[in-house]
Design a protein around this motif. Sequence first.
Motif, PDB file in Angstrom:
ATOM      1  N   MET A   1       1.002  -1.367  -0.356  1.00  0.00           N
ATOM      2  CA  MET A   1      -0.395   0.059  -0.272  1.00  0.00           C
ATOM      3  C   MET A   1       0.715   1.267  -0.089  1.00  0.00           C
ATOM      4  O   MET A   1       1.803   1.248   0.904  1.00  0.00           O
ATOM      5  CB  MET A   1      -1.030   0.095   1.055  1.00  0.00           C
ATOM      6  CG  MET A   1      -1.935  -1.288   0.905  1.00  0.00           C
ATOM      7  SD  MET A   1      -3.079  -0.798  -0.225  1.00  0.00           S
ATOM      8  CE  MET A   1      -3.951  -1.837  -0.061  1.00  0.00           C
ATOM      9  N   ASP A   2      -0.159   2.440  -0.686  1.00  0.00           N
ATOM     10  CA  ASP A   2       1.093   3.570  -0.789  1.00  0.00           C
ATOM     11  C   ASP A   2       1.261   4.395   0.500  1.00  0.00           C
ATOM     12  O   ASP A   2       2.182   4.841   0.273  1.00  0.00           O
ATOM     13  CB  ASP A   2       1.192   3.787  -2.405  1.00  0.00           C
ATOM     14  CG  ASP A   2      -0.124   3.954  -3.004  1.00  0.00           C
ATOM     15  OD1 ASP A   2      -0.218   4.745  -4.233  1.00  0.00           O
ATOM     16  OD2 ASP A   2      -1.213   3.136  -2.593  1.00  0.00           O
ATOM     17  N   ASN A   3      -0.541   5.001   0.555  1.00  0.00           N
ATOM     18  CA  ASN A   3      -0.570   5.980   0.997  1.00  0.00           C
ATOM     19  C   ASN A   3      -0.881   6.063   2.486  1.00  0.00           C
ATOM     20  O   ASN A   3      -2.065   6.577   3.162  1.00  0.00           O
ATOM     21  CB  ASN A   3      -1.102   6.935   0.312  1.00  0.00           C
ATOM     22  CG  ASN A   3      -3.053   6.338  -0.605  1.00  0.00           C
ATOM     23  OD1 ASN A   3      -2.912   4.977   0.115  1.00  0.00           O
ATOM     24  ND2 ASN A   3      -3.550   7.349  -0.795  1.00  0.00           N
ATOM     25  N   CYS A   4      -0.432   4.793   3.237  1.00  0.00           N
ATOM     26  CA  CYS A   4      -1.037   3.921   4.308  1.00  0.00           C
ATOM     27  C   CYS A   4      -0.613   5.398   4.924  1.00  0.00           C
ATOM     28  O   CYS A   4      -1.218   5.932   5.731  1.00  0.00           O
ATOM     29  CB  CYS A   4       0.224   2.651   4.928  1.00  0.00           C
ATOM     30  SG  CYS A   4      -0.816   1.293   4.392  1.00  0.00           S
ATOM     31  N   LYS A   5       0.441   6.165   5.381  1.00  0.00           N
ATOM     32  CA  LYS A   5       1.143   7.228   6.349  1.00  0.00           C
ATOM     33  C   LYS A   5       0.255   8.220   5.882  1.00  0.00           C
ATOM     34  O   LYS A   5      -0.941   9.057   6.809  1.00  0.00           O
ATOM     35  CB  LYS A   5       2.370   7.821   5.695  1.00  0.00           C
ATOM     36  CG  LYS A   5       2.759   8.964   7.075  1.00  0.00           C
ATOM     37  CD  LYS A   5       3.603   8.030   7.476  1.00  0.00           C
ATOM     38  CE  LYS A   5       3.529   8.252   8.728  1.00  0.00           C
ATOM     39  NZ  LYS A   5       3.319   7.122  10.398  1.00  0.00           N
ATOM     40  N   ASN A  33      -9.004  -2.213   3.071  1.00  0.00           N
ATOM     41  CA  ASN A  33      -8.402  -3.668   2.713  1.00  0.00           C
ATOM     42  C   ASN A  33      -6.637  -3.469   3.107  1.00  0.00           C
ATOM     43  O   ASN A  33      -6.098  -3.788   2.317  1.00  0.00           O
ATOM     44  CB  ASN A  33      -8.172  -2.652   1.056  1.00  0.00           C
ATOM     45  CG  ASN A  33      -9.438  -3.632   0.295  1.00  0.00           C
ATOM     46  OD1 ASN A  33     -10.286  -4.038   0.241  1.00  0.00           O
ATOM     47  ND2 ASN A  33     -10.889  -2.091   0.023  1.00  0.00           N
ATOM     48  N   CYS A  34      -7.137  -2.625   3.807  1.00  0.00           N
ATOM     49  CA  CYS A  34      -5.569  -2.525   4.805  1.00  0.00           C
ATOM     50  C   CYS A  34      -5.606  -2.663   6.092  1.00  0.00           C
ATOM     51  O   CYS A  34      -6.203  -2.208   6.577  1.00  0.00           O
ATOM     52  CB  CYS A  34      -4.982  -1.042   4.298  1.00  0.00           C
ATOM     53  SG  CYS A  34      -2.708  -0.719   4.779  1.00  0.00           S
ATOM     54  N   ASN A  35      -4.645  -3.985   6.580  1.00  0.00           N
ATOM     55  CA  ASN A  35      -4.641  -4.255   7.536  1.00  0.00           C
ATOM     56  C   ASN A  35      -3.997  -3.525   8.706  1.00  0.00           C
ATOM     57  O   ASN A  35      -3.953  -3.262   9.801  1.00  0.00           O
ATOM     58  CB  ASN A  35      -4.500  -6.065   8.187  1.00  0.00           C
ATOM     59  CG  ASN A  35      -5.013  -6.531   7.789  1.00  0.00           C
ATOM     60  OD1 ASN A  35      -5.831  -6.880   7.265  1.00  0.00           O
ATOM     61  ND2 ASN A  35      -3.914  -8.428   6.725  1.00  0.00           N
ATOM     62  N   ASP A  36      -2.619  -3.207   7.917  1.00  0.00           N
ATOM     63  CA  ASP A  36      -1.753  -2.078   8.826  1.00  0.00           C
ATOM     64  C   ASP A  36      -2.553  -1.297   8.934  1.00  0.00           C
ATOM     65  O   ASP A  36      -2.796  -0.544  10.708  1.00  0.00           O
ATOM     66  CB  ASP A  36      -0.831  -1.595   8.113  1.00  0.00           C
ATOM     67  CG  ASP A  36       0.753  -2.586   8.011  1.00  0.00           C
ATOM     68  OD1 ASP A  36       0.313  -3.573   8.780  1.00  0.00           O
ATOM     69  OD2 ASP A  36       1.456  -2.543   7.483  1.00  0.00           O
ATOM     70  N   CYS A  37      -3.210  -0.367   8.634  1.00  0.00           N
ATOM     71  CA  CYS A  37      -3.755   1.552   8.507  1.00  0.00           C
ATOM     72  C   CYS A  37      -5.045   0.494  10.019  1.00  0.00           C
ATOM     73  O   CYS A  37      -5.993   1.275  10.752  1.00  0.00           O
ATOM     74  CB  CYS A  37      -4.753   1.869   7.412  1.00  0.00           C
ATOM     75  SG  CYS A  37      -3.451   2.451   6.252  1.00  0.00           S
ATOM     76  N   ARG A  38      -5.805  -0.643   9.231  1.00  0.00           N
ATOM     77  CA  ARG A  38      -6.936  -1.094  10.392  1.00  0.00           C
ATOM     78  C   ARG A  38      -6.424  -1.222  11.497  1.00  0.00           C
ATOM     79  O   ARG A  38      -7.543  -0.557  12.966  1.00  0.00           O
ATOM     80  CB  ARG A  38      -7.451  -1.838  10.033  1.00  0.00           C
ATOM     81  CG  ARG A  38      -8.797  -2.122  10.233  1.00  0.00           C
ATOM     82  CD  ARG A  38      -9.893  -3.917  10.167  1.00  0.00           C
ATOM     83  NE  ARG A  38      -9.594  -4.435   8.609  1.00  0.00           N
ATOM     84  CZ  ARG A  38     -11.066  -4.520   8.504  1.00  0.00           C
ATOM     85  NH1 ARG A  38     -11.941  -5.008   9.562  1.00  0.00           N
ATOM     86  NH2 ARG A  38     -11.204  -4.992   7.677  1.00  0.00           N
TER      87      ARG A  38
HETATM   88 ZN   LIG Z   1      -2.890   1.021   4.648  1.00  0.00          ZN
END
Ligand SMILES: [Zn+2]
Length: 122
Positions: A1-5, A33-38
């Motif tokens: 994922m590119d724009n997580c930050k 769709n992104c576990n990190d951000c969740r």
């Molecule tokens: Zn993310």
Amino acid sequence: MDNCKEIQNMIDSFEHGNLSLKNEEAFTHHILNCNDCREEMEIYYIILYGLDDDNEKSIENSSYSEYLDAFDFTGLVEQKLKDSEARCLFLRQWSHFTRVRYLFVTAVMILTALLLIIIKFF
Ligand SMILES: [Zn+2]
């Protein structure tokens, strides 16, 4: 994922309802769709609610307080995202409807003007 930050920087604005419709859609879509951000979002709520000892501040939505009582922050995030999706969909449909209605009113006005011109000159 590119724009997580970028997405993670939006969590606070999301919680306070300060995102534009377009941003909120992108935000919700990404987090779903992104576990990190969740995970990041769960941590945000744990800090926001979980570490607050006098949890007397009323939570406006009672469906959320159920999750908080159970310390189910995964469920809370899921519910918030689901609500956000529904809200975005509603707003999209509403703005589409408004646009269609606006076009219709404009068309009627033009036709009326044409009709008046025709009646006046012929
Ligand atoms: Zn993310």
